[in-house]
Motif scaffolding. Structure first.
Motif, short mmCIF file in Angstrom:
data_model
loop_
_atom_site.label_atom_id
_atom_site.label_comp_id
_atom_site.label_asym_id
_atom_site.label_seq_id
_atom_site.Cartn_x
_atom_site.Cartn_y
_atom_site.Cartn_z
N ASP A 116 -29.25 0.62 41.18
CA ASP A 116 -30.31 0.26 40.32
C ASP A 116 -31.05 -1.04 41.18
OD1 ASP A 116 -31.41 -1.93 38.17
OD2 ASP A 116 -31.57 0.13 37.29
N ARG A 117 -32.21 -0.93 41.43
CA ARG A 117 -32.96 -1.71 42.37
C ARG A 117 -32.97 -3.19 41.41
NH1 ARG A 117 -38.37 -0.64 45.82
NH2 ARG A 117 -38.86 -2.62 46.77
N ASP A 118 -33.40 -3.24 40.55
CA ASP A 118 -33.76 -4.48 39.85
C ASP A 118 -32.57 -5.38 39.58
OD1 ASP A 118 -36.48 -3.58 39.35
OD2 ASP A 118 -36.12 -3.01 37.46
N ASP A 119 -31.17 -4.43 39.33
CA ASP A 119 -30.06 -5.15 39.11
C ASP A 119 -29.56 -5.81 40.37
OD1 ASP A 119 -27.65 -5.83 37.38
OD2 ASP A 119 -26.57 -4.56 39.15
N LEU A 120 -29.90 -4.85 41.52
CA LEU A 120 -29.40 -5.41 42.80
C LEU A 120 -30.10 -6.64 43.26
CD1 LEU A 120 -27.57 -5.01 45.61
CD2 LEU A 120 -29.82 -3.69 46.35
N LEU A 121 -31.40 -6.83 43.36
CA LEU A 121 -32.22 -7.78 43.45
C LEU A 121 -31.93 -9.07 42.86
CD1 LEU A 121 -35.81 -6.34 43.95
CD2 LEU A 121 -34.20 -6.91 45.85
N ARG A 122 -31.61 -8.81 41.27
CA ARG A 122 -31.41 -9.83 40.57
C ARG A 122 -30.08 -10.54 41.05
NH1 ARG A 122 -32.05 -7.44 36.44
NH2 ARG A 122 -29.94 -6.62 36.01
N GLU A 154 -15.14 -2.38 34.69
CA GLU A 154 -15.88 -3.08 33.36
C GLU A 154 -16.86 -2.17 33.07
OE1 GLU A 154 -18.26 -4.09 37.40
OE2 GLU A 154 -16.17 -3.80 36.61
N PRO A 155 -17.62 -2.54 31.73
CA PRO A 155 -18.35 -1.83 30.99
C PRO A 155 -19.72 -1.65 32.00
CG PRO A 155 -17.53 -3.33 29.53
CD PRO A 155 -16.98 -3.68 30.54
N CYS A 156 -20.04 -0.49 32.26
CA CYS A 156 -21.51 -0.18 33.08
C CYS A 156 -22.30 0.94 32.46
CB CYS A 156 -21.03 0.11 34.51
SG CYS A 156 -20.20 1.51 34.69
N ASP A 157 -23.49 0.99 32.95
CA ASP A 157 -24.49 1.97 32.41
C ASP A 157 -24.06 3.19 32.64
OD1 ASP A 157 -27.02 2.59 31.55
OD2 ASP A 157 -27.40 3.72 33.36
N PRO A 158 -24.07 4.20 31.60
CA PRO A 158 -23.63 5.48 31.95
C PRO A 158 -24.36 6.38 32.98
CG PRO A 158 -23.79 5.25 29.56
CD PRO A 158 -24.29 3.86 30.26
N GLU A 159 -25.73 6.01 33.25
CA GLU A 159 -26.18 6.46 34.22
C GLU A 159 -25.79 6.27 35.63
OE1 GLU A 159 -28.76 9.15 34.92
OE2 GLU A 159 -28.10 9.67 32.72
N THR A 160 -25.34 4.95 35.71
CA THR A 160 -24.81 4.55 37.03
C THR A 160 -23.37 5.15 37.22
OG1 THR A 160 -25.69 2.30 36.63
CG2 THR A 160 -23.94 2.45 38.23
N ARG A 161 -22.41 5.48 36.31
CA ARG A 161 -21.28 6.28 36.33
C ARG A 161 -21.67 7.37 36.98
NH1 ARG A 161 -17.03 4.16 33.30
NH2 ARG A 161 -16.10 6.29 33.26
N ARG A 162 -22.59 8.06 36.17
CA ARG A 162 -22.92 9.57 36.88
C ARG A 162 -23.32 9.76 38.08
NH1 ARG A 162 -26.00 10.24 31.13
NH2 ARG A 162 -24.34 10.39 29.71
N ARG A 163 -24.33 8.56 38.41
CA ARG A 163 -24.98 8.73 39.78
C ARG A 163 -23.66 8.46 40.92
NH1 ARG A 163 -30.28 9.26 40.18
NH2 ARG A 163 -31.26 9.30 38.04
N LEU A 164 -22.78 7.41 40.71
CA LEU A 164 -21.84 7.32 41.76
C LEU A 164 -20.77 8.20 41.74
CD1 LEU A 164 -21.17 3.56 40.72
CD2 LEU A 164 -22.06 4.31 42.75
N PHE A 165 -20.41 9.11 40.60
CA PHE A 165 -19.61 10.07 40.81
C PHE A 165 -20.44 11.40 41.49
CE2 PHE A 165 -18.08 14.26 38.57
CZ PHE A 165 -16.76 14.28 39.27
N GLY A 166 -21.59 11.53 41.09
CA GLY A 166 -22.31 12.59 41.65
C GLY A 166 -22.45 12.26 43.33
N MET A 167 -22.88 11.01 43.62
CA MET A 167 -22.98 11.09 45.29
C MET A 167 -21.57 11.31 45.84
SD MET A 167 -25.67 10.37 46.16
CE MET A 167 -25.08 10.08 47.93
N ALA A 168 -20.65 10.84 45.35
CA ALA A 168 -19.08 10.81 45.95
C ALA A 168 -18.75 12.44 45.89
CB ALA A 168 -18.05 10.07 45.15
N ARG A 169 -19.12 13.27 45.21
CA ARG A 169 -19.08 14.82 45.20
C ARG A 169 -19.68 15.23 46.32
NH1 ARG A 169 -20.97 16.28 39.73
NH2 ARG A 169 -20.80 18.54 40.46
N HIS A 170 -21.06 14.76 46.31
CA HIS A 170 -21.99 15.51 47.25
C HIS A 170 -21.54 15.14 48.68
CE1 HIS A 170 -25.39 16.12 49.56
NE2 HIS A 170 -25.49 15.15 50.10
#
Length: 613
Positions: free
Chosen positions: A192-198, A325-341
Motif C-alpha cells: 500500500d503506497r500511502d501506508d508506506l509513505l506515511r 498483528e491485525p492487518c487489512d484483508p486485502e493486504t493478507r491476500r496480496r502477500l499470499f498471492g505474491m508468495a504463491r506466484h
C-alpha cells in the motif's frame, strides 16, 4: 577389527545375474573387477529405470559431467553463469540419452521447464551438437559494479546492521520509492503506497530515547527491499548503494527469523521483496530456496487463511501458527498471492517441487482499479497452478487452458510478459504430449508471442529489467523453431533482434550465453533444413530425365485427341481413386497432373551462378 557390511544393491549387472553373485551396483561393480569380467547393465530390462539411476549415482563420484545434480549456488555471486541442471538423477546424464529416450514425452517435473524444452529441441535437431541442459536467460544476470567491489555492509556494535536512516537520506529514499511504484507496483501490487509513505516519514523523524531503543528491523528491511528495486529499475549497472541495501535487508531478515519477536506484516512484505529481487538478480538455487522459505513463513503466520468477518487474526490462525498483528484483508491476500506466484514459477522453471499449503482459504484480491485496470497478476495464478506437473492433464484440458490464457486482455508490458510466459509453458506441455496445435489457435499463439517480444523491447528501452524480458525472447526462439512452419520462421528475425537488444542493454555473461545458444539452435536447424533440401534435390536429379520425357509427351499430347487417365499406363489407379472417393469427383486430376511445372534447375558451373535472363 569389525568387518564392514557388504554393500547391497537393488540391481545387478548381467554378469552377476548369470553367475548368481552379489553385485554392488557400481559401474563396474566390485565383483566384476575382482574376477576381471566385463561389467554391463541391461538398460532394456524391466528394471531399466533403477539400473540407470544406479549407474548415474555410481558414476557421479568419478565424473560430475556424466551425472549432474542440482547445483548449490551462492545468492549474490557476481555475474556467474546461472545454469542449473533441472532433470532428476534418473534423467540427467546427457550422454546416457538414447534416441528412444529423447523422443519420449515428458511426464515429470521437467514438463514445465523451459530448460528441458530447449534441451529436447536441440536433441531433436542435432543430438551430437545440442546445447547442454541449462537455464538460459534465467534473468538479466547478476548485478555487480565492474568499477568497484561490492560495498561492505556497515554493522553496529554487536553485529547488527546499520539502520536505514544511516544508509540513505529521506529524499533519496523517496526517489527510489517513486521508481518502485512507477515500474514495479503495476505488476507486483502488494504494498500500500500511502501506508508506506506515511511510515517512511515517521521513520526519519527525530526519535526520543525510548523510540531509539525500539527495534525497527522489519520496516527497515521493507525500505531496503524497496530501495534496492528502485536502484535496479533506474540504473543498468548496480551502484554500491543497491548492493548495500540488498545485503542489509538479508541480514535483517535472517536475524528476525531466528529471534523470538512475533512475526509482522512488514516481515512477510520484506520477504516477498527479497524473493522477487533474487528472481531478477541472483542464481536459480538462491531464488528457489528463498521462495520456499517465504511459503513456510506464510503458513507459520496463517496468511493463507481467510479471516471471517469480525474475527481477529489471533483467533483465526491455524493451529501452532504465529498470528500476525491485525492487518487489512486485502493486504493478507496480496502477500499470499505474491508468495504463491513466485514459488510456483520458480519451481516450474527449475523442475523442482513447489510448496503447497493445504487447507488454504484465502480469496483472490480485489483489483485496485476495476475500471481502468481490472486484470492483475493474481488472475493468472489459478491458471498457473493448474499446470502442476503432478496433476494429470490431457490435451483437451490443456487446449482449454491455453484458450483461457489467450483470451485475457492485457495492456501493461510486464503483465503481457507474464501472460506470454504462461502461454509458452502450456504450449510446451502440449508438445510434451505430442499434441499438434494447428489452425486458428496456433495463429493466436504466434500473435501473443509477437506481442511478448514487443513488450520485452519496451521493458529494455525503459530500463525495466524484468526476468521475463530476458526469458521470453529466448523461449520464443525455441518455440518458433519447434513449430517450424512458414509463419513461425518468418518471426525468428524479430525474436533474435529482440534478444540482441537485451544483450546490448544488459551486456552480462548470462545474456551473451543465451544469445549464442539461440544462434546455435538456429544454425543447427538451418543445417538440418539444408540436408533435407539436398536429399530432395538428389531425388529430383535422379528423375530429371523422366521429367523431361513427360514434358515432351505433354507437348505431343496437346495436338492429339483427348484421353482419360485410364488410357495412360500406370495411371489407371487414379481413375479408381476418383470413383472410390466421391469428394474428389469434382477435382480436375488431369489438369493437376499435366499443368506445366518448371523442370529441375541446372547445376551452376563451378565458381559461378546460373543466369536467369
Amino acid at each position: 577389527m569389525t568387518e564392514l557390511p557388504r554393500k547391497r544393491s537393488r540391481v545387478a549387472c548381467t554378469s552377476c545375474q548369470s553367475r548368481k553373485r552379489k553385485c554392488t551396483g557400481d559401474q563396474p561393480c566390485s565383483t566384476c573387477v575382482q574376477f576381471g569380467v566385463d561389467c554391463h547393465f541391461d538398460l532394456e530390462s524391466r528394471k531399466k529405470r533403477d539400473v540407470r539411476l544406479f549407474q548415474l549415482q555410481s558414476s557421479s563420484s568419478s565424473s560430475a559431467a556424466a551425472a549432474p545434480s542440482f547445483l548449490s549456488l551462492p545468492s549474490l555471486t557476481p555475474d556467474r553463469g546461472v545454469g542449473v541442471q533441472v532433470f532428476s538423477a534418473s534423467r540427467s546424464a546427457d550422454s546416457q540419452h538414447s534416441p528412444g529416450e529423447t523422443a519420449a514425452p515428458l511426464n515429470s517435473l521437467d514438463a514445465n521447464s523451459g530448460a528441458a524444452f530447449a534441451r529436447r529441441l536441440g536433441l531433436k535437431i542435432d543430438p551430437t551438437n545440442a546445447p547442454k541442459l541449462h537455464l538460459f536467460a534465467w534473468n538479466m544476470g547478476a548485478r555487480h559494479n565492474p568499477a568497484s567491489a561490492p560495498a561492505a555492509v556497515a554493522l553496529k556494535a554487536g553485529g547488527l546492521p546499520v539502520p536505514i536512516v544511516d544508509l540513505i537520506s529521506q529524499d533519496e529514499m523517496r526517489s527510489l520509492v517513486a521508481v518502485f511504484f512507477e515500474k514495479v507496483d503495476p505488476c507486483y501490487p502488494f504494498i500500500d503506497r500511502d501506508d508506506l509513505l506515511r511510515n517512511l516519514s515517521r521513520r526519519w523523524l527525530p526519535a526520543s530515547a525510548e523510540e531509539s531503543a525500539r527495534p525497527h528491523g522489519t520496516f527497515d528491511a521493507v525500505l531496503c527491499g524497496v530501495g534496492a528495486f528502485g536502484c535496479l529499475f533506474s540504473q543498468r549497472t548496480a551502484p554500491p548503494l543497491e548492493l548495500q541495501l540488498a545485503e542489509t535487508a538479508r541480514l535483517m531478515l535472517e536475524q528476525q527469523m531466528v529471534s523470538d519477536a512475533p512475526p509482522s506484516v512488514d516481515l512477510v512484505t520484506a520477504w516477498v521483496l527479497r524473493v522477487a529481487y533474487l528472481r531478477m538478480t541472483a542464481t536459480p538455487n538462491a531464488a528457489w530456496m528463498a521462495s520456499c522459505s517465504l511459503m513456510h513463513l506464510i503458513e507459520a503466520t496463517g496468511l493463507h487463511l481467510e479471516l471471517p468477518d469480525g474475527l481477529a487474526a489471533t483467533t483465526a490462525a491455524a493451529p501452532l501458527s504465529q498470528p500476525l498483528e491485525p492487518c487489512d484483508p486485502e493486504t493478507r491476500r496480496r502477500l499470499f498471492g505474491m508468495a504463491r506466484h513466485l514459488n510456483v514459477w520458480i519451481s516450474f522453471e527449475l523442475a523442482r517441487s513447489r510448496v503447497v499449503l493445504h487447507g488454504a482459504t484465502s480469496l483472490p484480491p480485489t483489483p485496485r482499479s476495476p475500471t481502468t485496470n481490472p486484470t492483475e497478476i493474481f488472475r493468472l495464478l489459478p491458471m498457473s497452478e493448474s499446470l502442476d506437473p503432478n496433476k494429470t492433464q490431457d490435451a483437451p484440458a490443456l487446449e482449454a487452458a491455453l484458450t483461457d490464457v489467450l483470451n485475457v486482455a492485457l495492456t501493461q508490458p510486464p503483465l503481457i510478459l507474464v501472460q506470454c510466459n504462461l502461454m509458452l509453458c502450456i504450449y510446451r506441455r502440449l508438445r510434451a504430449l505430442n499434441c499438434a496445435v494447428s489452425g486458428a489457435l496456433l495463429d493466436r499463439v504466434l500473435a501473443i508471442a509477437e506481442k511478448g517480444l514487443r513488450a520485452a523491447r519496451e521493458m529494455v528501452a525503459s530500463n525495466c529489467p524484468w526476468h521475463q524480458a530476458a526469458n521470453v525472447p529466448f523461449q520464443v526462439v525455441c518455440t518458433l523453431l519447434a513449430i517450424d512452419n512458414r509463419a513461425a520462421l518468418m518471426m525468428l528475425g524479430d525474436a533474435m533482434a529482440t534478444l540482441r537488444e537485451v544483450v546490448a542493454a544488459y551486456d552480462t555473461e548470462v545474456m551473451r550465453e543465451a544469445y549464442s545458444t539461440a544462434y546455435l539452435l538456429m544454425l543447427l536447424h538451418q543445417r538440418q533444413k539444408e540436408e533435407d533440401t539436398k536429399a530432395l534435390k538428389d531425388v529430383l536429379h535422379m528423375h530429371s530425365a523422366a521429367s523431361a520425357s513427360q514434358v515432351e509427351a505433354r507437348q505431343t499430347a496437346s495436338t492429339e485427341p483427348h484421353h482419360s487417365l485410364a488410357d495412360y499406363p500406370g495411371f489407371s489407379w487414379l481413375s479408381d481413386l476418383l470413383v472410390d472417393m466421391p469428394s474428389l469427383q469434382n477435382f480436375d486430376m488431369e489438369r493437376f497432373m499435366y499443368t506445366d511445372m518448371p523442370g529441375p534447375l541446372a547445376e551452376p558451373p563451378e565458381g559461378g551462378s546460373v543466369s536467369t535472363s
